[in-house]
Write a protein that holds these residues in place. Structure first.
Motif, PDB file in Angstrom:
ATOM      1  N   ASN A  78      56.125 -50.394  13.298  1.00 37.74           N
ATOM      2  CA  ASN A  78      54.834 -49.701  13.299  1.00 37.74           C
ATOM      3  C   ASN A  78      54.400 -49.350  14.721  1.00 37.74           C
ATOM      4  OD1 ASN A  78      54.581 -49.728  10.535  1.00 37.74           O
ATOM      5  ND2 ASN A  78      53.339 -51.568  10.481  1.00 37.74           N
ATOM      6  N   MET A  79      54.711 -50.220  15.689  1.00 37.10           N
ATOM      7  CA  MET A  79      54.377 -49.927  17.080  1.00 37.10           C
ATOM      8  C   MET A  79      55.159 -48.704  17.566  1.00 37.10           C
ATOM      9  SD  MET A  79      54.355 -53.873  18.440  1.00 37.10           S
ATOM     10  CE  MET A  79      54.645 -53.480  20.129  1.00 37.10           C
ATOM     11  N   ILE A  80      56.444 -48.637  17.239  1.00 33.04           N
ATOM     12  CA  ILE A  80      57.292 -47.522  17.690  1.00 33.04           C
ATOM     13  C   ILE A  80      56.852 -46.210  17.037  1.00 33.04           C
ATOM     14  CG2 ILE A  80      59.642 -46.592  17.568  1.00 33.04           C
ATOM     15  CD1 ILE A  80      60.621 -49.474  18.082  1.00 33.04           C
ATOM     16  N   VAL A  81      56.589 -46.243  15.731  1.00 35.32           N
ATOM     17  CA  VAL A  81      56.112 -45.035  15.042  1.00 35.32           C
ATOM     18  C   VAL A  81      54.747 -44.618  15.587  1.00 35.32           C
ATOM     19  CG1 VAL A  81      55.367 -44.107  12.813  1.00 35.32           C
ATOM     20  CG2 VAL A  81      57.431 -45.475  12.948  1.00 35.32           C
ATOM     21  N   GLY A  82      53.889 -45.585  15.881  1.00 35.50           N
ATOM     22  CA  GLY A  82      52.545 -45.304  16.384  1.00 35.50           C
ATOM     23  C   GLY A  82      52.545 -44.597  17.727  1.00 35.50           C
ATOM     24  N   VAL A  83      53.316 -45.101  18.696  1.00 36.20           N
ATOM     25  CA  VAL A  83      53.299 -44.491  20.034  1.00 36.20           C
ATOM     26  C   VAL A  83      54.071 -43.180  20.088  1.00 36.20           C
ATOM     27  CG1 VAL A  83      52.920 -46.670  21.242  1.00 36.20           C
ATOM     28  CG2 VAL A  83      55.253 -45.847  20.900  1.00 36.20           C
ATOM     29  N   SER A  84      54.935 -42.921  19.086  1.00 39.46           N
ATOM     30  CA  SER A  84      55.670 -41.657  19.088  1.00 39.46           C
ATOM     31  C   SER A  84      55.015 -40.592  18.210  1.00 39.46           C
ATOM     32  CB  SER A  84      57.126 -41.872  18.651  1.00 39.46           C
ATOM     33  OG  SER A  84      57.177 -42.416  17.359  1.00 39.46           O
ATOM     34  N   GLU A  85      54.532 -40.964  17.014  1.00 39.02           N
ATOM     35  CA  GLU A  85      53.944 -39.988  16.090  1.00 39.02           C
ATOM     36  C   GLU A  85      52.450 -40.211  15.855  1.00 39.02           C
ATOM     37  OE1 GLU A  85      56.251 -40.147  12.476  1.00 39.02           O
ATOM     38  OE2 GLU A  85      58.097 -40.392  13.639  1.00 39.02           O
ATOM     39  N   GLY A  86      52.020 -41.470  15.726  1.00 39.39           N
ATOM     40  CA  GLY A  86      50.621 -41.780  15.452  1.00 39.39           C
ATOM     41  C   GLY A  86      50.370 -41.918  13.954  1.00 39.39           C
ATOM     42  N   PHE A  87      49.213 -42.463  13.615  1.00 40.03           N
ATOM     43  CA  PHE A  87      48.832 -42.679  12.222  1.00 40.03           C
ATOM     44  C   PHE A  87      47.488 -41.996  11.951  1.00 40.03           C
ATOM     45  CE2 PHE A  87      51.420 -46.424  13.271  1.00 40.03           C
ATOM     46  CZ  PHE A  87      52.362 -46.360  12.269  1.00 40.03           C
ATOM     47  N   THR A  88      47.285 -41.578  10.701  1.00 42.91           N
ATOM     48  CA  THR A  88      46.042 -40.911  10.304  1.00 42.91           C
ATOM     49  C   THR A  88      45.549 -41.495   8.988  1.00 42.91           C
ATOM     50  OG1 THR A  88      46.770 -38.865  11.355  1.00 42.91           O
ATOM     51  CG2 THR A  88      44.983 -38.681   9.784  1.00 42.91           C
ATOM     52  N   LYS A  89      44.244 -41.740   8.905  1.00 42.17           N
ATOM     53  CA  LYS A  89      43.615 -42.143   7.655  1.00 42.17           C
ATOM     54  C   LYS A  89      42.411 -41.234   7.428  1.00 42.17           C
ATOM     55  CE  LYS A  89      44.808 -46.928   6.907  1.00 42.17           C
ATOM     56  NZ  LYS A  89      45.442 -46.964   5.619  1.00 42.17           N
ATOM     57  N   GLU A  90      42.232 -40.812   6.175  1.00 40.86           N
ATOM     58  CA  GLU A  90      41.098 -39.956   5.831  1.00 40.86           C
ATOM     59  C   GLU A  90      40.266 -40.656   4.767  1.00 40.86           C
ATOM     60  OE1 GLU A  90      42.790 -36.218   4.629  1.00 40.86           O
ATOM     61  OE2 GLU A  90      42.904 -35.506   6.694  1.00 40.86           O
ATOM     62  N   LEU A  91      38.947 -40.665   4.983  1.00 40.55           N
ATOM     63  CA  LEU A  91      38.011 -41.253   4.035  1.00 40.55           C
ATOM     64  C   LEU A  91      37.120 -40.152   3.490  1.00 40.55           C
ATOM     65  CD1 LEU A  91      37.576 -43.862   6.616  1.00 40.55           C
ATOM     66  CD2 LEU A  91      37.671 -44.702   4.299  1.00 40.55           C
ATOM     67  N   GLU A  92      36.876 -40.191   2.189  1.00 42.97           N
ATOM     68  CA  GLU A  92      36.070 -39.169   1.509  1.00 42.97           C
ATOM     69  C   GLU A  92      34.768 -39.808   1.047  1.00 42.97           C
ATOM     70  OE1 GLU A  92      36.695 -35.975  -2.149  1.00 42.97           O
ATOM     71  OE2 GLU A  92      38.150 -37.580  -1.843  1.00 42.97           O
ATOM     72  N   LEU A  93      33.640 -39.128   1.291  1.00 42.40           N
ATOM     73  CA  LEU A  93      32.331 -39.619   0.874  1.00 42.40           C
ATOM     74  C   LEU A  93      31.941 -38.908  -0.413  1.00 42.40           C
ATOM     75  CD1 LEU A  93      32.511 -40.273   3.943  1.00 42.40           C
ATOM     76  CD2 LEU A  93      30.063 -39.985   4.028  1.00 42.40           C
ATOM     77  N   VAL A  94      31.968 -39.643  -1.534  1.00 47.65           N
ATOM     78  CA  VAL A  94      31.677 -39.072  -2.848  1.00 47.65           C
ATOM     79  C   VAL A  94      30.273 -39.503  -3.252  1.00 47.65           C
ATOM     80  CG1 VAL A  94      32.397 -38.918  -5.257  1.00 47.65           C
ATOM     81  CG2 VAL A  94      34.113 -39.217  -3.463  1.00 47.65           C
ATOM     82  N   GLY A  95      29.374 -38.547  -3.423  1.00 43.06           N
ATOM     83  CA  GLY A  95      28.018 -38.866  -3.851  1.00 43.06           C
ATOM     84  C   GLY A  95      27.047 -37.806  -3.369  1.00 43.06           C
ATOM     85  N   VAL A  96      25.965 -37.622  -4.122  1.00 41.45           N
ATOM     86  CA  VAL A  96      24.957 -36.627  -3.767  1.00 41.45           C
ATOM     87  C   VAL A  96      24.201 -37.105  -2.530  1.00 41.45           C
ATOM     88  CG1 VAL A  96      22.883 -35.424  -4.548  1.00 41.45           C
ATOM     89  CG2 VAL A  96      24.720 -35.916  -6.160  1.00 41.45           C
ATOM     90  N   GLY A  97      24.140 -36.267  -1.505  1.00 44.08           N
ATOM     91  CA  GLY A  97      23.409 -36.609  -0.288  1.00 44.08           C
ATOM     92  C   GLY A  97      24.191 -37.458   0.691  1.00 44.08           C
ATOM     93  N   TYR A  98      25.438 -37.778   0.405  1.00 43.48           N
ATOM     94  CA  TYR A  98      26.257 -38.554   1.342  1.00 43.48           C
ATOM     95  C   TYR A  98      26.770 -37.598   2.412  1.00 43.48           C
ATOM     96  CZ  TYR A  98      26.422 -42.548  -1.901  1.00 43.48           C
ATOM     97  OH  TYR A  98      26.109 -43.606  -2.706  1.00 43.48           O
ATOM     98  N   ARG A  99      26.485 -37.925   3.681  1.00 42.29           N
ATOM     99  CA  ARG A  99      26.878 -37.055   4.788  1.00 42.29           C
ATOM    100  C   ARG A  99      27.514 -37.874   5.905  1.00 42.29           C
ATOM    101  NH1 ARG A  99      21.860 -35.748   3.629  1.00 42.29           N
ATOM    102  NH2 ARG A  99      21.002 -36.663   5.518  1.00 42.29           N
ATOM    103  N   ALA A 100      28.341 -37.219   6.704  1.00 40.22           N
ATOM    104  CA  ALA A 100      28.953 -37.847   7.872  1.00 40.22           C
ATOM    105  C   ALA A 100      28.938 -36.865   9.032  1.00 40.22           C
ATOM    106  CB  ALA A 100      30.388 -38.265   7.571  1.00 40.22           C
TER     107      ALA A 100
END
Length: 180
Positions: A73-95
């Motif tokens: 994971n360290m080798i993949v991280g420093v060469s490519e990197g990691f991404t996570k996406e979070l979705e806000l589901v709900g009326v009036g939820y903002r980011a």
């Protein structure tokens, strides 16, 4: 033998790996990571890392696969990197974000403001008609997962309508509501 632990790790171009006194250091174009290890031996030969354990003791068997995964994971991280996406589901939820400050409106009386670590790149995507998305990018998988879990923990998805903060692509177990 551990199925994961016995797999060799190939070192991509542009990544340097140094081992000294039970500390492994991985440097790449995205950053530098260090990890302590014990009870195993790390060998670097011709761009390939192999991990071996001295005996079949239970602790050493467990650490064999663990450290192989952490180093990979360290080798993949420093060469490519990691991404996570979070979705806000709900009326009036903002980011929204201002630099490394994440501002979340999740239906509470006050907005939640979270200061994100400088190693994690923060981005918010808000399109009309779609749920807001918080995109986290980093070379450190462990830190990235911890921050994503903290954001998700502010308002976990509930099983009836699915409202809350969820990972993009996460399948929620839904329940039927009241029957009249």
């Amino acid at each position: 033998m551990s199925r994961i632990g016995k797999n060799p790790i190939s070192i991509p171009a542009g990544v340097t790996v140094e081992v000294s006194d039970n500390i492994i250091t991985v440097k790449g174009k995205l950053g530098q990571l260090t990890q302590e290890y014990s009870d195993i031996t790390v060998k670097i030969e011709e761009g390939v890392i192999t991990l071996e354990r001295p005996s079949d003791h239970k602790d050493q068997r467990a650490k064999h696969g663990l450290y192989r995964s952490l180093i990979n994971n360290m080798i993949v991280g420093v060469s490519e990197g990691f991404t996570k996406e979070l979705e806000l589901v709900g009326v009036g939820y903002r980011a929204s974000n201002q630099g490394q400050k994440l501002d979340l409106a999740l239906g509470f009386s006050h907005n939640i403001i979270l200061e994100v670590a400088p190693e994690v790149k923060l981005e918010t995507i808000s399109e009309k008609g779609k749920n807001p998305i918080v995109k986290l990018t980093s070379f450190d998988k462990q830190l990235l997962g911890a921050i994503a879990a903290k954001i998700r923990g502010f308002r976990k998805p509930e099983p009836y309508k699915g409202k809350g903060v969820k990972f993009v692509g996460e399948v929620l177990r839904r329940k039927a509501g009241k029957s009249a």
